[in-house]
Design a protein around this motif. Structure first.
Motif, PDB file in Angstrom:
ATOM      1  N   UNK A 183       1.017  -1.172  -0.059  1.00  0.00           N
ATOM      2  CA  UNK A 183      -0.119  -0.084  -0.121  1.00  0.00           C
ATOM      3  C   UNK A 183       0.878   1.326   0.041  1.00  0.00           C
ATOM      4  N   UNK A 184       0.648   2.197  -0.817  1.00  0.00           N
ATOM      5  CA  UNK A 184       1.451   3.340  -1.036  1.00  0.00           C
ATOM      6  C   UNK A 184       1.447   4.055   0.605  1.00  0.00           C
ATOM      7  N   UNK A 185       2.519   4.666   0.983  1.00  0.00           N
ATOM      8  CA  UNK A 185       2.282   5.271   2.236  1.00  0.00           C
ATOM      9  C   UNK A 185       1.416   6.266   2.635  1.00  0.00           C
ATOM     10  N   UNK A 186       0.918   7.246   1.486  1.00  0.00           N
ATOM     11  CA  UNK A 186       0.097   8.210   1.659  1.00  0.00           C
ATOM     12  C   UNK A 186      -1.488   7.518   1.869  1.00  0.00           C
ATOM     13  N   UNK A 187      -1.867   6.510   1.631  1.00  0.00           N
ATOM     14  CA  UNK A 187      -2.779   5.897   1.585  1.00  0.00           C
ATOM     15  C   UNK A 187      -2.952   4.916   2.542  1.00  0.00           C
ATOM     16  N   UNK A 188      -1.887   4.708   3.468  1.00  0.00           N
ATOM     17  CA  UNK A 188      -1.955   3.474   4.669  1.00  0.00           C
ATOM     18  C   UNK A 188      -3.048   3.799   5.644  1.00  0.00           C
ATOM     19  N   UNK A 189      -3.658   2.969   5.995  1.00  0.00           N
ATOM     20  CA  UNK A 189      -5.058   2.871   6.798  1.00  0.00           C
ATOM     21  C   UNK A 189      -4.295   3.250   8.411  1.00  0.00           C
ATOM     22  N   UNK A 190      -4.819   4.207   9.110  1.00  0.00           N
ATOM     23  CA  UNK A 190      -4.498   4.509  10.489  1.00  0.00           C
ATOM     24  C   UNK A 190      -5.526   3.838  11.253  1.00  0.00           C
ATOM     25  N   UNK A 191      -6.367   3.147  11.110  1.00  0.00           N
ATOM     26  CA  UNK A 191      -7.353   2.188  12.015  1.00  0.00           C
ATOM     27  C   UNK A 191      -6.878   0.768  11.490  1.00  0.00           C
ATOM     28  N   UNK A 192      -6.635  -0.105  12.271  1.00  0.00           N
ATOM     29  CA  UNK A 192      -6.263  -1.466  12.095  1.00  0.00           C
ATOM     30  C   UNK A 192      -7.059  -2.483  13.015  1.00  0.00           C
ATOM     31  N   UNK A 193      -7.665  -3.268  12.426  1.00  0.00           N
ATOM     32  CA  UNK A 193      -8.369  -4.113  13.558  1.00  0.00           C
ATOM     33  C   UNK A 193      -7.639  -5.604  13.290  1.00  0.00           C
ATOM     34  N   UNK A 194      -7.456  -6.075  14.655  1.00  0.00           N
ATOM     35  CA  UNK A 194      -7.014  -7.420  14.752  1.00  0.00           C
ATOM     36  C   UNK A 194      -8.153  -8.354  15.186  1.00  0.00           C
ATOM     37  N   UNK A 195      -8.422  -9.321  14.442  1.00  0.00           N
ATOM     38  CA  UNK A 195      -9.289 -10.356  14.918  1.00  0.00           C
ATOM     39  C   UNK A 195      -8.784 -11.592  14.922  1.00  0.00           C
ATOM     40  N   UNK A 196      -9.559 -12.649  15.551  1.00  0.00           N
ATOM     41  CA  UNK A 196      -9.062 -14.089  15.215  1.00  0.00           C
ATOM     42  C   UNK A 196      -9.559 -14.974  16.616  1.00  0.00           C
ATOM     43  N   UNK A 197      -9.633 -16.076  16.371  1.00  0.00           N
ATOM     44  CA  UNK A 197     -10.596 -16.865  17.528  1.00  0.00           C
ATOM     45  C   UNK A 197      -9.869 -16.826  18.700  1.00  0.00           C
ATOM     46  N   UNK A 231     -10.650  -6.974  18.175  1.00  0.00           N
ATOM     47  CA  UNK A 231     -12.381  -7.096  18.478  1.00  0.00           C
ATOM     48  C   UNK A 231     -12.509  -8.415  17.695  1.00  0.00           C
ATOM     49  N   UNK A 232     -13.826  -8.758  17.792  1.00  0.00           N
ATOM     50  CA  UNK A 232     -14.311 -10.130  17.194  1.00  0.00           C
ATOM     51  C   UNK A 232     -14.689 -10.047  15.772  1.00  0.00           C
ATOM     52  N   UNK A 233     -15.051 -10.996  15.008  1.00  0.00           N
ATOM     53  CA  UNK A 233     -15.565 -11.192  13.704  1.00  0.00           C
ATOM     54  C   UNK A 233     -16.364 -10.068  13.760  1.00  0.00           C
ATOM     55  N   UNK A 234     -17.696 -10.274  14.247  1.00  0.00           N
ATOM     56  CA  UNK A 234     -18.769  -9.290  14.027  1.00  0.00           C
ATOM     57  C   UNK A 234     -18.332  -7.974  14.217  1.00  0.00           C
ATOM     58  N   UNK A 235     -17.619  -7.674  15.199  1.00  0.00           N
ATOM     59  CA  UNK A 235     -17.115  -6.089  15.435  1.00  0.00           C
ATOM     60  C   UNK A 235     -16.113  -5.701  14.132  1.00  0.00           C
ATOM     61  N   UNK A 236     -15.522  -6.684  13.430  1.00  0.00           N
ATOM     62  CA  UNK A 236     -14.780  -6.186  12.344  1.00  0.00           C
ATOM     63  C   UNK A 236     -15.648  -5.999  11.092  1.00  0.00           C
ATOM     64  N   UNK A 255      -8.193  -1.212   8.096  1.00  0.00           N
ATOM     65  CA  UNK A 255      -7.164  -2.511   7.721  1.00  0.00           C
ATOM     66  C   UNK A 255      -7.642  -3.618   8.514  1.00  0.00           C
ATOM     67  N   UNK A 256      -8.106  -4.821   7.987  1.00  0.00           N
ATOM     68  CA  UNK A 256      -8.741  -5.840   8.571  1.00  0.00           C
ATOM     69  C   UNK A 256      -7.523  -7.078   8.759  1.00  0.00           C
ATOM     70  N   UNK A 257      -7.023  -7.306  10.118  1.00  0.00           N
ATOM     71  CA  UNK A 257      -6.067  -8.174   9.941  1.00  0.00           C
ATOM     72  C   UNK A 257      -6.518  -9.525  10.732  1.00  0.00           C
ATOM     73  N   UNK A 258      -6.540 -10.628  10.062  1.00  0.00           N
ATOM     74  CA  UNK A 258      -6.789 -12.077  10.574  1.00  0.00           C
ATOM     75  C   UNK A 258      -5.690 -12.674  11.535  1.00  0.00           C
ATOM     76  N   UNK A 259      -5.594 -12.913  12.689  1.00  0.00           N
ATOM     77  CA  UNK A 259      -4.625 -13.814  13.268  1.00  0.00           C
ATOM     78  C   UNK A 259      -5.347 -15.271  13.491  1.00  0.00           C
ATOM     79  N   UNK A 260      -4.558 -15.918  12.757  1.00  0.00           N
ATOM     80  CA  UNK A 260      -4.863 -17.482  12.442  1.00  0.00           C
ATOM     81  C   UNK A 260      -3.729 -18.297  13.274  1.00  0.00           C
TER      82      UNK A 260
END
Ligand SMILES: Nc1nc2c(ncn2[C@@H]2O[C@H](COP(=O)(O)OP(=O)(O)O)[C@@H](O)[C@H]2O)c(=O)[nH]1
Ligand SMILES: Nc1ncnc2c1ncn2[C@@H]1O[C@H](COP(=O)(O)OP(=O)(O)O)[C@@H](O)[C@H]1O
Length: 197
Positions: A11-25, A114-119, A130-135
């Motif tokens: 992702x180019x730096x100027x459009x990098x997301x500031x909000x990141x969501x980490x989800x996973x079981x 947060x959980x999947x529903x929140x994501x 930006x939605x990140x899944x931890x597996x």
């Protein structure tokens, strides 16, 4: 990106997301990874959620969570004070809106665990997130970690494992998957995704 990630596109730096969501079981290692990351980078701001779940030994109000009653949670929801909320395995959890918006308006990177529903709700209201899944490395390892943590009785573990099956099936909805084999590797990759290092 190292072998722990799937589906990453630069992702180019100027459009990098500031909000990141980490989800996973439950039990995959989200809290462990975030704690490791923040030990070295305390400047990474993690939203503290409100929950109706009881504190585990060692958990403190305002640190891991704001532990609230059912009535207090009802009020937070009714007053529109939560950015999103969901019921997970018999308890409610929600992200306080004000603190997140302040950080985002200041241009600081924000992390929600947060959980999947929140994501899914965040994706709807903030498509730039930006939605990140931890597996887990495997199902067996997830069961081992959740059981080994020793914080929940068997019936709660069963409930969380049932939720985990649904969450694992939703992996493709996320922008990136990180496989939690090594806490250090995942923490490093998450920092890079958040553009902190
Ligand atoms: N939607 C939503 N989920 C949350 C929030 N805070 C925590 N969760 C999720 O709720 C689930 C249960 O959290 P918790 O009881 O702390 O268990 P743990 O994740 O196994 O340590 C996890 O998937 C958390 O990511 C929140 O504010 N909103
Ligand atoms: N990469 C890893 N390898 C082995 N054990 C791990 C790893 N990451 C976390 N754990 C362990 O797994 C258990 C669950 O981790 P935790 O961070 O509480 O998960 P979550 O926050 O996703 O529910 C804890 O006992 C933790 O020490």
């Amino acid at each position: 990106m190292a072998a722990t990630s799937r589906g990453t596109t630069p992702v180019p730096p100027e459009s990098r997301p500031r909000l990141t969501v980490l989800s996973g079981p439950s039990g995959v290692g989200k809290s462990t990874v975030v704690a490791h990351m923040r030990k070295e980078h305390p400047e990474v701001w993690l939203s503290v959620s409100a929950t109706t779940r009881r504190p585990r030994p060692g958990e403190r109000h305002g640190v891991q969570y704001f532990f609230v009653s059912d009535e207090e949670m009802d009020k937070l929801i009714a007053n529109g004070e939560l950015l999103e909320w969901a019921e997970f395995a018999g308890n409610r959890y929600g992200t306080p809106r004000g603190a997140v918006m302040e950080r985002l308006e200041a241009g600081e990177p924000v992390l929600l665990e947060i959980d999947l529903q929140g994501a899914r709700l965040v994706r709807e209201s903030m498509p730039e997130a930006q939605l990140v899944f931890l597996a887990p490395p495997s199902w067996e390892e997830l069961v081992r970690r959740l059981t080994g943590r020793g914080t929940e009785p068997p019936e709660v573990i069963e409930r969380r494992l049932a939720a985990a099956k649904i969450e694992l099936a939703a992996e493709s909805e996320f922008d990136v998957t990180l496989v939690n084999t090594s806490v250090e590797d995942v923490a490093r990759e998450l920092l890079a995704l958040m553009d902190v290092v």
